[in-house]
Motif scaffolding. Structure first.
Motif, mmCIF file in Angstrom:
data_model
loop_
_atom_site.group_PDB
_atom_site.id
_atom_site.type_symbol
_atom_site.label_atom_id
_atom_site.label_comp_id
_atom_site.label_asym_id
_atom_site.label_seq_id
_atom_site.Cartn_x
_atom_site.Cartn_y
_atom_site.Cartn_z
ATOM 1 N N CYS A 1 -2.658 9.967 7.512
ATOM 2 C CA CYS A 1 -3.526 9.637 6.391
ATOM 3 C C CYS A 1 -4.960 9.840 6.882
ATOM 4 O O CYS A 1 -5.522 8.985 7.549
ATOM 5 C CB CYS A 1 -3.285 8.196 5.951
ATOM 6 S SG CYS A 1 -4.086 7.795 4.398
ATOM 7 N N THR B 1 -4.945 6.958 -1.710
ATOM 8 C CA THR B 1 -4.070 5.862 -1.319
ATOM 9 C C THR B 1 -4.084 4.813 -2.416
ATOM 10 O O THR B 1 -4.806 4.964 -3.407
ATOM 11 C CB THR B 1 -4.518 5.266 0.047
ATOM 12 O OG1 THR B 1 -3.553 4.323 0.495
ATOM 13 C CG2 THR B 1 -5.876 4.631 -0.035
ATOM 14 N N TRP C 1 -4.034 0.429 -2.796
ATOM 15 C CA TRP C 1 -4.083 -0.888 -2.171
ATOM 16 C C TRP C 1 -4.197 -1.939 -3.264
ATOM 17 O O TRP C 1 -4.504 -1.604 -4.411
ATOM 18 C CB TRP C 1 -5.322 -1.029 -1.289
ATOM 19 C CG TRP C 1 -5.386 -0.184 -0.080
ATOM 20 C CD1 TRP C 1 -4.349 0.176 0.739
ATOM 21 C CD2 TRP C 1 -6.548 0.403 0.484
ATOM 22 N NE1 TRP C 1 -4.808 0.950 1.769
ATOM 23 C CE2 TRP C 1 -6.160 1.100 1.642
ATOM 24 C CE3 TRP C 1 -7.884 0.401 0.136
ATOM 25 C CZ2 TRP C 1 -7.052 1.783 2.438
ATOM 26 C CZ3 TRP C 1 -8.775 1.078 0.939
ATOM 27 C CH2 TRP C 1 -8.362 1.753 2.071
ATOM 28 N N SER D 1 0.838 -1.201 0.000
ATOM 29 C CA SER D 1 0.000 0.000 0.000
ATOM 30 C C SER D 1 0.867 1.244 0.000
ATOM 31 O O SER D 1 2.040 1.183 0.345
ATOM 32 C CB SER D 1 -0.948 0.015 1.213
ATOM 33 O OG SER D 1 -0.210 0.163 2.405
ATOM 34 N N GLU D 2 0.266 2.369 -0.405
ATOM 35 C CA GLU D 2 0.969 3.659 -0.453
ATOM 36 C C GLU D 2 0.040 4.749 0.061
ATOM 37 O O GLU D 2 -1.121 4.799 -0.337
ATOM 38 C CB GLU D 2 1.341 4.010 -1.896
ATOM 39 C CG GLU D 2 2.227 3.021 -2.577
ATOM 40 C CD GLU D 2 2.479 3.377 -4.038
ATOM 41 O OE1 GLU D 2 3.543 3.035 -4.530
ATOM 42 O OE2 GLU D 2 1.591 3.998 -4.682
ATOM 43 N N HIS D 3 0.557 5.612 0.935
ATOM 44 C CA HIS D 3 -0.209 6.764 1.409
ATOM 45 C C HIS D 3 0.605 7.603 2.385
ATOM 46 O O HIS D 3 1.605 7.131 2.892
ATOM 47 C CB HIS D 3 -1.501 6.316 2.110
ATOM 48 C CG HIS D 3 -1.268 5.357 3.230
ATOM 49 N ND1 HIS D 3 -1.352 4.012 3.041
ATOM 50 C CD2 HIS D 3 -0.930 5.539 4.521
ATOM 51 C CE1 HIS D 3 -1.081 3.406 4.187
ATOM 52 N NE2 HIS D 3 -0.825 4.310 5.092
ATOM 53 N N TRP E 1 -8.711 6.580 1.468
ATOM 54 C CA TRP E 1 -8.687 6.193 2.872
ATOM 55 C C TRP E 1 -10.019 6.580 3.504
ATOM 56 O O TRP E 1 -10.536 7.663 3.233
ATOM 57 C CB TRP E 1 -7.530 6.898 3.584
ATOM 58 C CG TRP E 1 -7.333 6.370 4.963
ATOM 59 C CD1 TRP E 1 -7.772 6.932 6.125
ATOM 60 C CD2 TRP E 1 -6.656 5.181 5.333
ATOM 61 N NE1 TRP E 1 -7.417 6.160 7.190
ATOM 62 C CE2 TRP E 1 -6.723 5.066 6.732
ATOM 63 C CE3 TRP E 1 -6.008 4.177 4.620
ATOM 64 C CZ2 TRP E 1 -6.141 4.005 7.434
ATOM 65 C CZ3 TRP E 1 -5.430 3.127 5.314
ATOM 66 C CH2 TRP E 1 -5.513 3.054 6.702
#
Length: 90
Positions: A40, A46, A48, A23-25, A83
């Motif tokens: 976040c 984000t 996923w 995941s990225e955020h 998110w």
């Protein structure tokens, strides 16, 4: 070393044991010399695994299981998501 400004967007990546990004955020809250503090908030962009995004959107537990099976084998693709629900402080 570069420091970040409060409110600046950064990408924090969770990396699975397989070495793939899960995941990225994140958004910077503060960057003192001791630690980078990021958050976040609900509504933040984000990324996923696509099957997990689909499972959340549909509320489908079978797809959710499929998403976690894919994670266990290290086979997934990331999809854009938003998110929701909680404030995440990192």
């Amino acid at each position: 070393m570069r420091t970040f400004e409060s409110g600046e967007t950064v990408v924090r990546r969770h990396v699975h044991g397989s070495g793939r990004v899960w995941s990225e955020h994140a958004r910077v809250v503060a960057d003192p010399s001791e630690a980078l503090v990021a958050a976040c908030p609900p509504g933040a962009e984000t990324r996923w695994p696509a099957l997990y995004v689909r499972a959340r959107a549909e509320g489908n537990r079978a797809v959710r299981k499929e998403a976690f099976d894919a994670m266990a084998t290290g086979t997934w693709v990331l999809a854009d998501a938003v998110w929701q629900e909680t404030e995440l402080l990192l």
